[in-house]
Design a protein around this motif. Structure first.
Motif, mmCIF file in Angstrom:
data_model
loop_
_atom_site.group_PDB
_atom_site.id
_atom_site.type_symbol
_atom_site.label_atom_id
_atom_site.label_comp_id
_atom_site.label_asym_id
_atom_site.label_seq_id
_atom_site.Cartn_x
_atom_site.Cartn_y
_atom_site.Cartn_z
ATOM 1 N N GLY A 1 0.796 -1.250 0.339
ATOM 2 C CA GLY A 1 -0.051 -0.038 0.024
ATOM 3 C C GLY A 1 0.992 1.158 -0.097
ATOM 4 N N ILE A 2 2.262 0.678 -0.005
ATOM 5 C CA ILE A 2 2.438 2.225 0.284
ATOM 6 C C ILE A 2 3.828 2.541 -1.124
ATOM 7 C CG2 ILE A 2 4.608 3.203 1.074
ATOM 8 C CD1 ILE A 2 1.963 3.697 2.374
ATOM 9 N N THR A 3 4.743 3.463 -2.165
ATOM 10 C CA THR A 3 5.144 3.146 -2.788
ATOM 11 C C THR A 3 5.778 4.603 -3.195
ATOM 12 O OG1 THR A 3 5.410 2.648 -5.610
ATOM 13 C CG2 THR A 3 3.566 3.686 -4.972
ATOM 14 N N ALA A 4 6.577 4.938 -3.745
ATOM 15 C CA ALA A 4 7.811 6.363 -4.008
ATOM 16 C C ALA A 4 7.156 6.658 -4.756
ATOM 17 C CB ALA A 4 9.493 5.293 -4.025
ATOM 18 N N GLU A 5 6.802 8.361 -4.913
ATOM 19 C CA GLU A 5 7.306 9.721 -6.302
ATOM 20 C C GLU A 5 8.641 10.294 -5.601
ATOM 21 O OE1 GLU A 5 5.000 13.186 -5.484
ATOM 22 O OE2 GLU A 5 3.591 12.288 -6.795
ATOM 23 N N ILE A 6 9.244 9.793 -6.678
ATOM 24 C CA ILE A 6 10.557 10.548 -7.526
ATOM 25 C C ILE A 6 10.340 11.456 -8.545
ATOM 26 C CG2 ILE A 6 13.080 9.790 -8.803
ATOM 27 C CD1 ILE A 6 11.752 8.064 -5.696
ATOM 28 N N GLU A 7 11.401 12.151 -7.771
ATOM 29 C CA GLU A 7 11.513 13.697 -8.484
ATOM 30 C C GLU A 7 12.034 13.992 -9.341
ATOM 31 O OE1 GLU A 7 10.725 18.605 -7.911
ATOM 32 O OE2 GLU A 7 10.783 17.433 -6.092
ATOM 33 N N LYS A 8 12.540 14.496 -11.105
ATOM 34 C CA LYS A 8 13.508 14.091 -11.514
ATOM 35 C C LYS A 8 13.803 15.484 -11.329
ATOM 36 C CE LYS A 8 11.220 13.137 -15.935
ATOM 37 N NZ LYS A 8 10.681 12.582 -17.130
ATOM 38 N N GLY A 9 15.111 16.038 -11.801
ATOM 39 C CA GLY A 9 16.246 16.004 -11.576
ATOM 40 C C GLY A 9 16.683 17.070 -10.586
ATOM 41 N N THR A 10 16.157 16.399 -9.303
ATOM 42 C CA THR A 10 17.109 16.015 -8.269
ATOM 43 C C THR A 10 17.575 16.229 -7.718
ATOM 44 O OG1 THR A 10 15.351 14.644 -7.545
ATOM 45 C CG2 THR A 10 14.276 16.724 -7.069
ATOM 46 N N TRP A 11 18.475 14.629 -8.473
ATOM 47 C CA TRP A 11 19.787 14.814 -8.719
ATOM 48 C C TRP A 11 20.336 14.685 -10.164
ATOM 49 C CZ3 TRP A 11 16.065 11.252 -9.273
ATOM 50 C CH2 TRP A 11 15.979 10.408 -10.451
ATOM 51 N N PRO A 12 22.320 14.371 -10.368
ATOM 52 C CA PRO A 12 22.520 14.809 -11.866
ATOM 53 C C PRO A 12 22.914 13.126 -12.376
ATOM 54 C CG PRO A 12 24.598 14.873 -10.249
ATOM 55 C CD PRO A 12 23.010 14.942 -9.850
ATOM 56 N N VAL A 13 21.917 13.294 -13.765
ATOM 57 C CA VAL A 13 22.033 12.659 -14.272
ATOM 58 C C VAL A 13 23.089 11.736 -15.650
ATOM 59 C CG1 VAL A 13 20.796 10.853 -16.416
ATOM 60 C CG2 VAL A 13 19.750 12.174 -14.585
ATOM 61 N N LEU A 14 24.457 10.779 -14.715
ATOM 62 C CA LEU A 14 25.422 10.876 -15.707
ATOM 63 C C LEU A 14 25.524 10.854 -16.951
ATOM 64 C CD1 LEU A 14 26.881 8.201 -12.741
ATOM 65 C CD2 LEU A 14 27.494 10.467 -13.344
ATOM 66 N N PRO A 15 26.550 11.941 -17.246
ATOM 67 C CA PRO A 15 26.672 11.599 -19.443
ATOM 68 C C PRO A 15 26.189 10.242 -20.007
ATOM 69 C CG PRO A 15 28.151 13.074 -18.247
ATOM 70 C CD PRO A 15 28.114 11.957 -17.046
ATOM 71 N N VAL A 16 26.818 9.010 -19.235
ATOM 72 C CA VAL A 16 26.681 8.221 -19.855
ATOM 73 C C VAL A 16 25.327 7.605 -19.664
ATOM 74 C CG1 VAL A 16 27.237 6.678 -17.835
ATOM 75 C CG2 VAL A 16 27.637 5.707 -20.034
ATOM 76 N N PHE A 17 24.599 7.410 -19.154
ATOM 77 C CA PHE A 17 23.292 7.185 -19.411
ATOM 78 C C PHE A 17 22.170 7.885 -20.601
ATOM 79 C CE2 PHE A 17 24.041 6.073 -15.138
ATOM 80 C CZ PHE A 17 23.894 5.091 -15.072
ATOM 81 N N GLU A 18 22.804 9.200 -20.833
ATOM 82 C CA GLU A 18 22.395 9.880 -21.689
ATOM 83 C C GLU A 18 23.110 9.470 -22.722
ATOM 84 O OE1 GLU A 18 19.917 13.426 -23.965
ATOM 85 O OE2 GLU A 18 19.760 11.925 -21.837
ATOM 86 N N PHE A 19 23.923 9.375 -23.291
ATOM 87 C CA PHE A 19 24.718 8.993 -24.590
ATOM 88 C C PHE A 19 24.412 7.815 -24.603
ATOM 89 C CE2 PHE A 19 28.646 6.412 -26.129
ATOM 90 C CZ PHE A 19 28.978 7.547 -27.283
ATOM 91 N N ILE A 20 24.341 6.644 -24.090
ATOM 92 C CA ILE A 20 23.146 5.635 -23.912
ATOM 93 C C ILE A 20 21.872 5.561 -24.582
ATOM 94 C CG2 ILE A 20 22.358 3.011 -23.366
ATOM 95 C CD1 ILE A 20 24.503 2.823 -20.962
ATOM 96 N N ARG A 21 21.189 6.671 -24.088
ATOM 97 C CA ARG A 21 19.680 6.634 -24.644
ATOM 98 C C ARG A 21 20.051 7.679 -26.019
ATOM 99 N NH1 ARG A 21 16.057 10.110 -25.534
ATOM 100 N NH2 ARG A 21 17.583 11.948 -25.377
ATOM 101 N N LYS A 22 20.204 8.190 -26.581
ATOM 102 C CA LYS A 22 20.844 8.716 -27.673
ATOM 103 C C LYS A 22 20.571 7.686 -28.721
ATOM 104 C CE LYS A 22 20.893 13.721 -26.492
ATOM 105 N NZ LYS A 22 21.839 14.691 -26.388
ATOM 106 N N GLN A 23 22.295 7.320 -28.571
ATOM 107 C CA GLN A 23 22.967 6.670 -29.111
ATOM 108 C C GLN A 23 21.869 5.075 -29.653
ATOM 109 O OE1 GLN A 23 25.493 5.647 -30.648
ATOM 110 N NE2 GLN A 23 25.707 8.217 -30.184
ATOM 111 N N GLY A 24 21.686 4.468 -28.897
ATOM 112 C CA GLY A 24 19.648 2.881 -29.165
ATOM 113 C C GLY A 24 18.511 3.952 -29.136
ATOM 114 N N SER A 25 18.254 5.469 -29.028
ATOM 115 C CA SER A 25 17.025 5.904 -29.188
ATOM 116 C C SER A 25 15.993 5.239 -28.337
ATOM 117 C CB SER A 25 15.830 5.771 -30.712
ATOM 118 O OG SER A 25 17.311 6.533 -31.467
#
Length: 247
Positions: free
Chosen positions: A169-193
């Motif tokens: 009955g309990i879960t989490a609400e995570i707020e994007k932008g509250t921590w820095p996403v490392l460049p490697v993840f954006e690199f992977i996202r773009k390379q693989g769409s």
């Protein structure tokens, strides 16, 4: 007695051909990890299996033995609506998602040493960056503040790992932008769409571990973790519901 303590670690190394210098390097890495986790590496097994593994291939496994005070085990049962979710920064991809990484980036000897401007390093340096071990900073925090829940972000990313620490009955609400996403993840996202939800469902996205604490202790907890050398961020809160949301 301390809340908990890990005592010993055993390793298992299987390979196609036992190259002593390679095995030495592997065991050195395992030993370094044990030091970070406060463990004693007391033994293990090395198996040379040329009919099963290729000559340059190897496989690793291991386990730790520890002790916990049963009355102080953190099982998430005390988490309540309004509690705060704290994220600890990861060092990189950590130990999950590499099947997708290989499919998208196709790391080869020809490109693994090339400097990638958006990563600020070579692909090899980024992909082989060791997983962070949070044992000592988290134990230090637990000794000072009540931690209600802990989740390590491994395979399955945010969507599979964070909900495991919550009571029904309990879960989490995570707020994007509250921590820095490392460049490697954006690199992977773009390379693989890759769709954003799939990224959060596969990778740690810059957060290697999350903790749940009461709102009254949240800022103090972040300060203690930062004093221990960890980058810590308040990334969300506990809410009523069954499905984790990232907004």
């Amino acid at each position: 007695m301390r809340w908990s303590r890990a005592f010993i670690f055993f390793d298992y190394i299987a390979c196609g051909k036992n190259y002593p210098e390679k095995i030495e390097t592997i065991v050195k890495g395992i030993s370094d990890g044990c030091v970070q986790g406060g463990l004693s590496l007391i033994g293990g097994e090395t198996a040379e299996m040329p009919g099963f593994y290729g000559e340059s291939e190897y496989d690793l496994a291991g386990f730790a033995v520890g002790l916990a005070d049963k009355s102080k085990i953190i099982d998430g049962s005390k988490i309540r609506e309004g509690d705060v979710i704290i994220g600890l920064a990861s060092s990189g991809i950590h130990s999950n998602g590499y099947s997708l990484v290989r499919k998208v980036l196709r790391p080869q000897e020809s490109n693994i040493k090339e400097f990638v401007e958006t990563l600020g390093a070579t692909m090899g340096d980024v992909l082989l960056r060791p997983t962070k071990i949070y044992v000592k900073p988290v134990l230090n925090l637990i000794s000072q503040i009540e931690v209600k829940g802990i989740a390590n972000i491994t395979g399955g990313g945010f969507y599979e790992n964070i909900p495991r620490m919550f009571p029904k009955g309990i879960t989490a609400e995570i707020e994007k932008g509250t921590w820095p996403v490392l460049p490697v993840f954006e690199f992977i996202r773009k390379q693989g769409s890759i769709a954003e939800r799939d990224m959060f469902g596969t990778f740690n996205m810059g957060i290697g571990m999350v903790l749940a604490v009461s709102q009254r202790y949240a800022n103090e907890a972040v300060s203690i973790l930062r004093e221990s050398g960890e980058e810590a961020f308040i990334i969300g809160r506990a809410v009523k519901g069954d499905e984790l949301t990232i907004c």
